[in-house]
Enzyme design. Structure first.
Site: not given
Ligand code: IDC
Length: 493
Positions: A322, A414
């Site tokens: 991302e 994702e």
């Molecule tokens: C989130 C995980 C969370 C973690 C965090 C760390 O759900 O447990 O603590 O990352 O950075 C994304 C990202 C993905 C995120 C997810 C939710 O690719 O890494 O995971 N998210 O926030 N993009 C949009 C949402």
């Protein structure tokens, strides 16, 4: 009581050079052993050893010892720890694969520098009892492999196999690991090597297809969530086509442990392949949002995984999870530097490029897919990532995807059923609207996340991973149950 072990040496075909097949008989307590060289080149060959446990009780560890004639040496190995002493090469578990359940097996691979075939072998101290034959014809291979002559295309970059343990590493010997034959009826068997066709993903027959599956959580955080049993459940209970391997770069990920995480990624690629699923290798950049920050790491990582997995048909590369806070021009520049590294090592692997604004096609940063359409990445066989979180991203994002899909090959690498925080309530209506749209447009997808953290986007309930039970709905959260019900329906391959 001594447990029974079966030792099988096998590897994949790549060249029409003479291959030798020799058969070792194991002691009476064991089942059988065979050795086949089917992947060789002028100066060496590649083998794979499968240690099987045909008994009904588990074994706690294993040791395989091979002797090679003078002039030949094991150059590197993967999924095992190699110790060399003269012409004797001892392979012990990589760590995670020490225990073999009753009826199960584990595999490791190695590269031999030199053409001498093993003259003896032992498994758990019991000598294999002799070479009983050495037919000169190449064995019939079922390992669907790269075309004859492939070794000339063998990558010439850095060592690809995880943790090479050679005394004299040759930087140019990175050779693809063997490709397994996908079991009949699996997504991989049905579709083979994928390619981008127009704005779609196509299978080896040129048919437009959609892959549906899940994303891991950060593999460095949840090691107990991705054992064989978890991938078994995804392959056979969920009928998943795809497993995304989310390797964070920061937050304790790749930058902190490049070798360990490269090995873990490769192991999961193999585990997905063995179950007939595609594996999406996700270079999970998030903060900082400028992928250029990790450009050197990306080149290093993708050179290794692309070289190591070049012969496999189940690998897709996602080079930047991302990007955020950076222009499309910066992302495009990053992509045009990383893609050639992948292509040099794995010419036919599909590459997915993240998009501006957390892979929102730019929408979350006030832009749109038009900036990509007018200035696409200068490479073929690529797709563009789109991510959404159903409770946060709704009609305007769906409209953008519908529009963009007419011009760009999209892959939803994702998405979550909840808000963009990864937590909160499941938005069932929005999730279903999204999945309906992706199904209609044949856009492939992976759901975030196959993990058991206490957050709304988790597929598994807290504690499920350590319980080791992954099949059925008992271990699943509300989100997990919704996603499983959408994924396990029949594929149109
Ligand atoms: C989130 C995980 C969370 C973690 C965090 C760390 O759900 O447990 O603590 O990352 O950075 C994304 C990202 C993905 C995120 C997810 C939710 O690719 O890494 O995971 N998210 O926030 N993009 C949009 C949402």
């Amino acid at each position: 009581m001594k447990r029974k072990l079966k030792l099988v040496l096998a590897s994949a075909v790549a060249v029409a050079t003479v291959s030798t097949v020799a058969f070792f008989a194991l002691p009476a307590s064991a089942e059988a052993a065979s050795f086949a060289v089917t992947n060789s080149w002028n100066a060496g060959y590649q083998g794979e050893v499968t240690v099987s446990n045909p008994s009904s009780s588990k074994i706690d560890t294993w040791k395989v010892e091979i002797t090679l004639p003078a002039g030949s040496t094991v150059n590197q190995s993967w999924n095992a720890t190699l110790a060399a002493s003269g012409q004797n090469f001892t392979f012990t578990p990589a760590g995670w694969n020490a225990t073999i359940a009753g009826g199960a097996s584990t595999s490791f691979g190695f590269i031999v520098n030199g053409t001498g075939r093993p003259t003896s072998c032992k498994v758990n101290g019991q000598a294999c009892t002799g070479l009983t034959g050495a037919p000169t014809s190449a064995p019939a291979t079922t390992a669907s492999s790269r075309p004859a002559g492939t070794p000339s295309a063998a990558p010439t970059t850095s060592s690809a196999a995880p943790k090479p343990t050679t005394a004299s590493p040759k930087p140019s010997t990175a050779t693809p690991t063997p490709t397994r034959t996908a079991a009949a009826g699996t997504p991989l068997a049905a579709n083979g090597q994928l390619k981008v066709c127009g704005t779609n993903l196509c299978n080896q027959a040129g048919k437009k297809i959609q892959l549906r599956g899940v994303s891991s959580h950060g593999i460095h955080w949840f090691p107990s969530c991705y054992p064989g049993a978890a991938l078994d459940a995804l392959a056979t209970d969920w009928n998943a086509d795809l497993f995304r391997i989310a390797m964070y770069v920061q937050e304790g990920g790749y930058e902190s442990d490049p070798n360990g995480l490269t090995t873990k990624v490769n192991t999961l690629v193999d585990m997905a392949e063995a179950r007939g699923m595609y594996a999406l290798i996700d270079f999970h950049v998030l903060n900082p949002g400028d992928p250029s920050f990790n450009l050197t790491r990306a080149k290093e990582f993708f050179a290794k995984v692309a070289a190591r997995n070049a012969g496999k048909k189940n690998v897709i590369y996602e080079i930047a999870n991302e990007p955020n806070g950076v222009s499309w021009a910066t992302i495009k520049n990053y992509a045009e530097q990383v893609i050639p590294v992948i292509r040099a090592n794995d010419p036919d692997g599909i590459v997915i490029v993240g998009t501006r604004g957390w892979s929102s096609l730019g929408v979350s940063e006030g832009s749109s897919s038009a900036e990509i359409v007018s200035n696409p990445v200068n490479a073929s066989n690529i797709m563009y990532a789109f991510h959404f979180y159903a409770a946060s991203h709704k009609d305007n994002y769906r409209a953008e995807v519908q529009k963009a899909a007419a011009s760009l090959p999209l892959f939803v690498t994702e998405f979550g059923t909840v808000s963009a925080s990864g937590d909160g309530a499941v938005d069932t209506a929005s999730t279903n609207a999204w999945i309906d749209l992706m199904d209609k447009l044949k856009i492939s997808y992976a759901n975030w996340n196959f993990g058991d953290k206490s957050e709304g986007s988790s597929i598994l309930k807290p504690g499920a991973c350590s319980s080791g039970s992954f099949s059925g709905t008992g271990a699943l959260t509300e989100s997990g149950q919704l996603i499983r019900s959408r994924i396990r329906t029949a594929d149109d391959f």
